[in-house]
Design a protein around this motif. Structure first.
Motif: not given
Length: 290
Positions: A116-132
């Motif tokens: 299962r591959r998470p949606a591309r927008i999930w990767w965007m949200a995850t990167v934002l969260s990790i940077i935060g």
């Protein structure tokens, strides 16, 4: 606008986890972090088992024993790995690597084992969260990088990601309360020897006893029950990203209760964390085919 309940359950769980830092700040002197983690899991596991015995139903037929043991082992490993990493590398580096690596590892585990591959927008949200998360814990103090501490923190992140993925499979088709009770009951047994490696007199003091009850019942039993309820509908990768609300809650409580001060970068980190969490909550059910 209809609010999905499952992501809210995960967020509430993360907020309860976020109270652990403030609670440990009020722990009696001499309470070792690893001992606190072991006591937390023991109290939480026993409380959940008692609740199931008195109010719940336990259906043994068709129970996934192998997945349950692996989930309990993952949770038991997370406690000493995380606290050992913090001791080796410091709170900031250990927390960022352990918590920040967990969403990425959960996404990779879903891809490798469940295709299962998470949606591309999930990767965007995850990167934002990790940077935060990185900005939230960024300080002007000098940082000493210890390879052993980094490996321990990555092991903690992998353990949490593995627990989330495994428990997400276990709760499908059965009660969340029973699943969490069995997992944490076994996890508590696995961590029981740690109680003999450290000084435990602190738990007999009124403050220490109250803190152990809070950590075990509220920050463990109630929190992981809510987390498991959310995992019935939220993918593991999204749930781990949503769990980044834990350091956000811890930071806010640190300011309100402990009197800590946050820098401008830390507040920016909180903003990015909030943006990533909200974005993840909105797309928590979306996956892309491999």
């Amino acid at each position: 606008m209809i609010i999905k309940k499952a992501p809210v359950f995960v967020l509430l769980a993360a907020m309860l986890w976020g109270t652990t830092g403030a609670a440990q700040a009020f722990a009696p002197a001499g309470a070792h972090p690893i001992a606190i983690g072991a006591a937390r899991l023991m109290v939480g596991g026993m409380f959940l088992l008692l609740v199931v015995l008195f109010f719940g139903r336990f259906e043994r037929k068709g129970w996934p024993i192998r997945l349950t043991i692996l989930a309990a082992l993952s949770m038991a490993c997370y406690q000493p790995l995380f606290f050992s990493a913090v001791l080796q590398t410091g709170v900031a580096v250990g927390t960022v690597i352990a918590i920040g690596s967990a969403p990425i590892m959960s996404g990779l585990l879903e891809l490798l084992f469940f295709k299962r591959r998470p949606a591309r927008i999930w990767w965007m949200a995850t990167v934002l969260s990790i940077i935060g998360c990185v900005l939230l814990f960024l300080t002007g103090d000098s940082v000493t990088i210890k390879p052993a501490g980094i490996l321990l923190a990555l092991g903690a992140g992998l353990s949490f990601a593995g627990y989330t993925l495994l428990s997400g499979k276990i709760v499908q088709g059965r009660g969340s309360l029973e699943a969490v009770a069995v997992i944490f009951g076994i996890g508590g047994i696995l961590l029981f020897p740690f109680l003999f490696l450290f000084e435990m007199d602190w738990i007999l003091q009124p403050k220490g006893f109250a803190i152990s009850l809070h950590l075990g019942i509220i920050a463990t039993a109630a929190a992981y029950f809510l987390f498991s309820k959310g995992l019935q509908q939220v993918p593991a990768s999204s749930a781990v990203t949503l769990s980044l609300a834990e350091p956000l809650t811890a930071a806010v409580l640190g300011v309100v209760l402990v009197g800590e001060e946050l820098t401008l970068l830390s507040w920016l980190g909180i903003g990015l964390l909030l943006a990533g969490i909200v974005l993840t909550a909105l797309v928590s059910g979306r996956r892309e085919p491999v």
